[in-house]
Design an enzyme around this catalytic site. Structure first.
Site, PDB file in Angstrom:
ATOM      1  CB  THR A  17      39.292  75.586  35.338  1.00 46.79           C
ATOM      2  OG1 THR A  17      40.589  74.993  35.233  1.00 46.79           O
ATOM      3  CG2 THR A  17      38.642  75.590  33.956  1.00 46.79           C
ATOM      4  CB  VAL A  18      35.224  77.446  38.311  1.00 46.25           C
ATOM      5  CG1 VAL A  18      33.933  78.218  38.574  1.00 46.25           C
ATOM      6  CG2 VAL A  18      34.908  75.983  38.016  1.00 46.25           C
ATOM      7  CE  LYS A  33      45.782  74.360  32.118  1.00 45.63           C
ATOM      8  NZ  LYS A  33      44.795  73.665  32.933  1.00 45.63           N
ATOM      9  CD  GLU A 100      42.931  77.044  34.178  1.00 43.18           C
ATOM     10  OE1 GLU A 100      42.814  76.192  35.080  1.00 43.18           O
ATOM     11  OE2 GLU A 100      42.089  77.205  33.280  1.00 43.18           O
TER      12      GLU A 100
END
Length: 213
Positions: A17-18, A33, A100
């Site tokens: 996620t980062v 997402k 993501e």
């Protein structure tokens, strides 16, 4: 078909996620997402908004927001929901998108649908985020093999964590994959420190050529 990337990981909680926040911010992309499992505290979309510097209108709403922090098929069943493939179609967008995934490649979305099957249908290149810690060689090579078996284009591997040259070189050589760079653990972690670390660790040209429309 929208341009962009799918970002997945060798397992959950590795920092993808980062990485998504850094990549989406650097590209000025749209972030999506599709499935969020676990709603307590900050969601992944919230994290990307905070760390990417992107405006709210470039963070797309999730197709499914599930309360339980568990595999999507379990979280959905707990709420009496069936995750349906047609609700996970990639939106047609004029700008590049960073998508993501939820956890790793073989995460079940339902009893008869794996996440990797959705990735194959989307026909976008995949960036595989991999830890540099012990155990990552096996997990990463298995992930690369699973994508190759489904004719999924692996754009490259983004390593996350402390430097481990021998480990990274082994994965790149055996998996015949491109090393995109390594994002170190950041303390403190902020939008500014993340953008600076991404610029130092990754060449933006490795991403912009794929999203040119």
């Amino acid at each position: 078909m929208s341009a962009g990337f799918i970002v997945t990981g060798t397992d959950t909680g590795i920092g993808k996620t980062v990485f998504c926040a850094a990549l989406a911010g650097a590209l000025g992309a749209i972030y999506w997402k599709p499935i969020q499992s676990g709603l307590d505290g900050e969601t992944d979309s919230d994290t990307v908004k905070r760390l990417s510097g992107l405006p709210s209108n470039r963070i797309l709403p999730e197709a499914y927001r599930l309360t339980l922090p568990a595999s999507p098929h379990i979280a959905a069943a707990r709420e009496g929901i069936a995750i349906e493939a047609h609700r996970l179609s990639v939106p047609k967008l004029a700008d590049p998108v960073v998508i993501e995934g939820a956890g790793g490649l073989l995460v079940p979305l339902s009893q008869d649908l794996l996440q990797i099957e959705m990735f194959a249908s989307w026909k976008l290149p995949v960036i595989l985020c991999a830890r540099t810690a012990i155990g990552t060689i096996n997990h990463t090579l298995l992930s690369i093999e699973a994508m190759a078996a489904r004719n999924i284009l692996v754009h490259g591997v983004a390593f996350i964590g402390d430097e481990a040259k021998e480990v990274e070189n082994t994965i790149v050589a055996v998996g015949e994959a491109r090393r995109l760079g390594r994002l170190p653990f950041l303390e403190p972690l902020s939008a500014g420190s993340l953008a600076d670390a991404f610029r130092k660790a990754f060449h933006l040209d490795n991403f912009t050529a794929r999203v040119a429309v």
